[in-house]
Design an enzyme around this catalytic site. Structure first.
Site, PDB file in Angstrom:
ATOM      1  N   SER A 152      -9.277  10.043  16.548  1.00 15.95           N
ATOM      2  CA  SER A 152      -7.888  10.390  16.834  1.00 15.95           C
ATOM      3  C   SER A 152      -7.578   9.987  18.271  1.00 15.95           C
ATOM      4  O   SER A 152      -8.432  10.071  19.143  1.00 15.95           O
ATOM      5  CB  SER A 152      -7.707  11.895  16.662  1.00 15.95           C
ATOM      6  N   GLU A 204      -8.611   7.397   2.702  1.00 25.23           N
ATOM      7  CA  GLU A 204      -7.186   7.762   2.641  1.00 25.23           C
ATOM      8  C   GLU A 204      -6.326   6.541   2.321  1.00 25.23           C
ATOM      9  O   GLU A 204      -5.357   6.625   1.564  1.00 25.23           O
ATOM     10  CB  GLU A 204      -6.738   8.362   3.973  1.00 25.23           C
ATOM     11  N   LYS A 258     -12.088  14.520  16.669  1.00 22.17           N
ATOM     12  CA  LYS A 258     -11.804  14.129  15.286  1.00 22.17           C
ATOM     13  C   LYS A 258     -12.615  12.935  14.799  1.00 22.17           C
ATOM     14  O   LYS A 258     -12.900  12.006  15.516  1.00 22.17           O
ATOM     15  CB  LYS A 258     -10.317  13.770  15.125  1.00 22.17           C
ATOM     16  N   THR A 293     -14.253  23.084 -12.042  1.00 20.01           N
ATOM     17  CA  THR A 293     -12.998  22.932 -12.786  1.00 20.01           C
ATOM     18  C   THR A 293     -11.984  23.740 -11.989  1.00 20.01           C
ATOM     19  O   THR A 293     -12.359  24.741 -11.360  1.00 20.01           O
ATOM     20  CB  THR A 293     -13.084  23.478 -14.232  1.00 20.01           C
ATOM     21  N   HIS A 294     -10.742  23.287 -11.968  1.00 16.90           N
ATOM     22  CA  HIS A 294      -9.698  23.932 -11.158  1.00 16.90           C
ATOM     23  C   HIS A 294     -10.094  24.003  -9.683  1.00 16.90           C
ATOM     24  O   HIS A 294      -9.629  24.879  -8.959  1.00 16.90           O
ATOM     25  CB  HIS A 294      -9.375  25.347 -11.661  1.00 16.90           C
ATOM     26  N   GLN A 301      11.324 -14.834 -11.400  1.00 15.08           N
ATOM     27  CA  GLN A 301      10.663 -15.258 -10.162  1.00 15.08           C
ATOM     28  C   GLN A 301      10.152 -14.043  -9.370  1.00 15.08           C
ATOM     29  O   GLN A 301       9.255 -14.163  -8.547  1.00 15.08           O
ATOM     30  CB  GLN A 301      11.639 -16.078  -9.324  1.00 15.08           C
ATOM     31  N   ASN A 313     -12.061  10.841  11.209  1.00 14.79           N
ATOM     32  CA  ASN A 313     -11.191  10.861  10.029  1.00 14.79           C
ATOM     33  C   ASN A 313     -11.632   9.860   8.955  1.00 14.79           C
ATOM     34  O   ASN A 313     -12.080   8.764   9.280  1.00 14.79           O
ATOM     35  CB  ASN A 313      -9.757  10.519  10.453  1.00 14.79           C
ATOM     36  N   SER A 353      11.215 -20.037  -3.641  1.00 17.67           N
ATOM     37  CA  SER A 353      10.029 -19.186  -3.815  1.00 17.67           C
ATOM     38  C   SER A 353       8.791 -19.783  -3.140  1.00 17.67           C
ATOM     39  O   SER A 353       7.709 -19.208  -3.217  1.00 17.67           O
ATOM     40  CB  SER A 353       9.756 -18.963  -5.302  1.00 17.67           C
ATOM     41  N   LYS A 358       6.161 -12.541  -8.981  1.00 20.80           N
ATOM     42  CA  LYS A 358       5.002 -13.053  -8.242  1.00 20.80           C
ATOM     43  C   LYS A 358       4.536 -12.211  -7.055  1.00 20.80           C
ATOM     44  O   LYS A 358       3.344 -11.943  -6.916  1.00 20.80           O
ATOM     45  CB  LYS A 358       5.293 -14.468  -7.748  1.00 20.80           C
ATOM     46  N   TYR A 369      14.336 -17.804 -20.363  1.00 23.34           N
ATOM     47  CA  TYR A 369      14.061 -17.697 -18.928  1.00 23.34           C
ATOM     48  C   TYR A 369      15.292 -17.223 -18.162  1.00 23.34           C
ATOM     49  O   TYR A 369      16.418 -17.628 -18.452  1.00 23.34           O
ATOM     50  CB  TYR A 369      13.612 -19.057 -18.359  1.00 23.34           C
ATOM     51  N   ASN A 382      10.186 -23.870 -16.419  1.00 25.49           N
ATOM     52  CA  ASN A 382      10.035 -22.583 -17.104  1.00 25.49           C
ATOM     53  C   ASN A 382       8.689 -22.449 -17.800  1.00 25.49           C
ATOM     54  O   ASN A 382       8.039 -21.406 -17.716  1.00 25.49           O
ATOM     55  CB  ASN A 382      11.177 -22.380 -18.106  1.00 25.49           C
TER      56      ASN A 382
HETATM   57  N1  ARG Z   1      10.336 -20.679  -9.052  1.00 28.19           N
HETATM   58  C1  ARG Z   1      10.662 -20.359 -10.415  1.00 28.19           C
HETATM   59  C2  ARG Z   1       9.970 -19.059 -10.831  1.00 28.19           C
HETATM   60  O1  ARG Z   1       9.124 -18.621 -10.128  1.00 28.19           O
HETATM   61  C3  ARG Z   1      10.185 -21.453 -11.300  1.00 28.19           C
HETATM   62  C4  ARG Z   1      10.988 -21.620 -12.537  1.00 28.19           C
HETATM   63  C5  ARG Z   1      12.375 -22.036 -12.206  1.00 28.19           C
HETATM   64  N2  ARG Z   1      13.123 -22.402 -13.355  1.00 28.19           N
HETATM   65  C6  ARG Z   1      14.446 -22.586 -13.296  1.00 28.19           C
HETATM   66  N3  ARG Z   1      15.008 -22.938 -14.377  1.00 28.19           N
HETATM   67  N4  ARG Z   1      15.109 -22.378 -12.206  1.00 28.19           N
HETATM   68  O2  ARG Z   1      10.266 -18.464 -11.823  1.00 28.19           O
END
Ligand code: ARG
Length: 487
Positions: free
Chosen positions: A284, A297, A290, A162-163, A329, A292, A30, A332, A324, A117
Site C-alpha cells: 500500500s 483481485e 499492508k 457450506t454457507h 463489425q 495485498n 476497423s 471483434k 450481413y 462478408n
Molecule cells: N470490416 C467489416 C467487418 O468487420 C468487414 C465486412 C464489411 N462488409 C461490408 N459489406 N461493409 O465486419
C-alpha cells in the site's frame, strides 16, 4: 488528390461520385483492431485464389502470381515494410490494395466470387480456432498445476465449508481437485466450441453465393476445416461461434474468479490459511504494513469485463435482420479483448500457484474445531441401527450439551456420551478425530487421500486424451505449418 477533409476513392467507389468524409471514414474503419487478422486474411485469400484457378475462373498463372504476391504482402507486413492504412478501412481492403500495388492488374482478380462478408467470417474462424487451441494449452497447464498441488496436499487437512461455516473436514488436495474438475469442463467446452468454429463460410459471397462455378468444399479442405456453413445467408451473418466462445470463457473466468476469491479470503488474517509470496503481492502506498492480493483481485475483477463482452455481443446480435449488417463489425474488439484477458489470467494464475505457502498447521487446527465431525457421530449411530433422523437429533443434543459446558466433542467422557445413547463405546473417540473423518470418506470423489489420488489419476488421463485431440486438430488445421500458412 483528396480534398481537405475527404479521403481518396475506395476500391468499392465505382457508383460513388463523392469521396468519403474523413470523419465518417474514421468512424467506420476497423483496421485499428482487425489488423490482428492479417495472417488469416492472407491464408484465406491464398486458398481462394487456388480454388478460382482450379475451377477455371482465373488462370493457373494468375493464381500463381496472386499467391506469390500475397506471400510477399505477408512478409512486408511482418517486417514493417508495408503500413496498413485507415484509408483502406479494414484488413481485407488493405491487403487487396497492397497486393494490387505489388502485382498490378492481376491482383484485381482475387476478389472474384467473394465478398468481405464471407471473408471476414472466414478470417474470424481461422483466427479463433488457433486461439482456442492456444488457450486450451494454457488451461491444460493450469489444471496440471492444480493436480500437482493436490497430490502434494492429499493429506493436508482443512475445514470444508457450506454457507462459509465450518462443515466437515476435507483436505486441501480434495479442494484443489474440485477446481481441476471445473477447469476440465472448461477445457471440454473449448473443445466443443472449436468444432463449431471449425466450419468454412467462404463462398457465401455477400449473402447469396455466386453465379460463378466455385468449389466451396475445396476451399474448406485446403484450410483444414471439418465442414461448410452451407446456407449462404447463415454463413455471413452467423456469429454464434463467437457467442459460444465468449460463453465458454465467461464460465472459465467465473471459475478463476471463485478460486481468486478463496485465495483472497484465505490470505486474510481472519483465515490465515495461505501466504502469497511477496513476488505475487503488492503493498500500500500509505499503510506500511499492508500486503495485498492484487493479482487474485484483478482476476476476479476482469471476470466482469469478459462477461461484458458476452452480453455486448448478444445484444448487438439480437435485433439484426439477415444477412450481413455493419453492426457485426462490433464483434471483434470484445472478442480480442476477451482472448487477451483470459489468456493473461490463466497464465498468471498458473504462475501464482507456485508462490503460495499453505499454513497447514493452522488449517488443521481450524478443521479440528467447531464440531466438524458431528455428522460422523450421527453416521456412527446409523451404523448401529438407529434411523438417521433420530441419530441427527441425538447428536444435535450432544452438540448443545458440549456448547453449554464449553467443550469440544473430544472433551466429553464416555459416561457423558452414554447419557445420550447407550450404543456409544470407546471407539467413538477415534471416530471424532479429523484424520479418521477424512480417511473414512473413501467413496468416489471423496476427500480420503486414496479417493483423491484416484481422482487425480482420472483427471490426468482425461488431460492426456484432450492433448491428443488437440494435436490431431492442430494437424488437420495445418497449424504445424509455418505460421498456419497452407503450403
Ligand atoms: N470490416 C467489416 C467487418 O468487420 C468487414 C465486412 C464489411 N462488409 C461490408 N459489406 N461493409 O465486419
Amino acid at each position: 488528390m483528396a480534398a481537405e477533409g475527404m479521403i481518396g476513392l475506395k476500391l468499392w467507389a465505382g457508383r460513388f461520385s463523392q469521396e468519403t468524409d474523413r470523419l465518417a471514414n474514421k468512424f467506420q474503419a476497423s483496421i485499428s483492431f482487425d489488423q490482428r487478422l492479417y495472417r488469416h486474411d492472407i491464408q484465406g485469400s491464398i486458398a481462394h485464389a487456388k480454388m478460382l484457378a482450379s475451377c477455371g475462373i482465373i488462370s493457373a498463372d494468375e493464381s500463381k502470381q496472386i499467391v506469390e504476391g500475397l506471400k510477399q504482402v505477408l512478409l512486408d507486413i511482418e517486417s514493417g515494410r508495408s503500413v496498413l492504412s485507415e484509408e483502406q478501412e479494414d484488413i481485407h481492403l488493405n491487403i487487396e490494395y497492397l497486393l494490387t500495388q505489388k502485382i498490378g492488374k492481376v491482383g484485381e482478380k482475387l476478389h472474384t466470387a467473394r465478398s468481405r462478408n464471407d471473408q471476414v467470417a472466414l478470417d474470424l474462424r481461422l483466427y479463433l480456432r488457433e486461439e482456442i487451441l492456444t488457450l486450451m494449452t494454457s488451461v491444460d497447464k493450469l489444471i496440471a498445476k492444480f493436480l500437482t498441488l493436490a497430490e502434494q496436499h492429499q493429506s493436508t487437512i482443512m475445514p470444508g465449508y457450506t454457507h462459509l461455516q465450518r462443515a466437515q473436514p476435507i483436505t486441501l488436495g480434495h479442494h484443489l481437485c474440485a477446481y481441476a474438475s471445473m477447469l476440465m469442463r472448461d477445457l471440454e467446452r473449448l473443445r466443443d466450441t472449436f468444432d463449431r468454429v471449425n466450419q468454412c463460410p467462404l463462398g457465401a459471397g455477400a449473402l447469396a453465393g455466386t453465379t460463378l462455378p466455385i468449389d466451396r468444399q475445396m476451399v474448406a479442405d485446403q484450410l483444414g476445416f471439418s465442414g461448410l456453413i452451407a446456407n449462404t445467408l447463415d454463413a455471413v451473418s452467423d456469429r454464434d461461434f463467437i457467442v459460444e466462445f465468449l460463453s465458454s470463457v465467461s464460465i472459465l473466468m467465473m471459475h478463476l474468479s471463485r478460486f481468486s476469491e478463496e485465495l483472497i479470503l484465505w490470505a486474510s488474517a481472519e483465515f490465515a490459511f495461505v501466504e502469497i509470496d511477496d513476488s505475487y503481492a503488492t503493498g500500500s502506498s500509505m499503510m506500511p504494513q499492508k500486503k495485498n492480493p492484487d493479482i487474485a483481485e484483478l482476476i476476479r475483477g476482469k471476470t466482469g469485463r469478459v462477461y461484458g463482452h458476452l452480453l455486448g455481443l448478444l445484444t448487438t446480435l439480437k435485433g439484426l435482420p439477415l444477412a450481413y449488417n455493419k453492426d457485426l463489425q462490433e464483434d471483434k474488439e470484445g472478442l480480442f479483448d476477451a482472448i487477451d484477458t483470459v489468456l493473461a489470467c490463466v497464465t498468471v494464475l498458473t504462475q501464482m500457484l507456485n508462490h503460495l505457502r499453505f499454513n497447514k498447521q493452522h488449517m488443521y487446527g481450524q478443521a479440528s474445531q467447531g464440531f466438524a465431525c458431528a455428522t460422523d457421530v450421527a453416521e456412527y449411530l446409523v451404523a448401529r441401527g438407529i434411523p438417521f433422523r433420530e441419530a441427527h437429533a441425538v447428536v444435535g443434543k450432544i452438540v448443545a450439551y458440549a456448547l453449554k459446558t464449553n467443550r469440544d466433542l473430544s472433551q466429553l467422557d464416555l459416561g457423558e456420551w452414554r447419557q445420550f445413547s447407550p450404543v456409544f463405546n470407546e471407539d467413538i473417540f477415534q471416530v471424532i478425530k479429523v484424520e479418521t473423518a477424512v480417511n473414512r470418506r473413501r467413496t468416489i470423489g471423496g476427500p480420503a487421500p486414496e479417493a483423491t489420488i484416484a481422482e487425480i489419476g482420472r483427471l490426468r488421463s482425461r488431460l492426456a486424451e484432450l492433448r491428443k485431440w488437440k494435436e490431431e486438430k492442430a494437424k488437420q488445421a495445418g497449424l504445424d505449418d509455418l505460421a498456419g500458412m497452407p503450403a
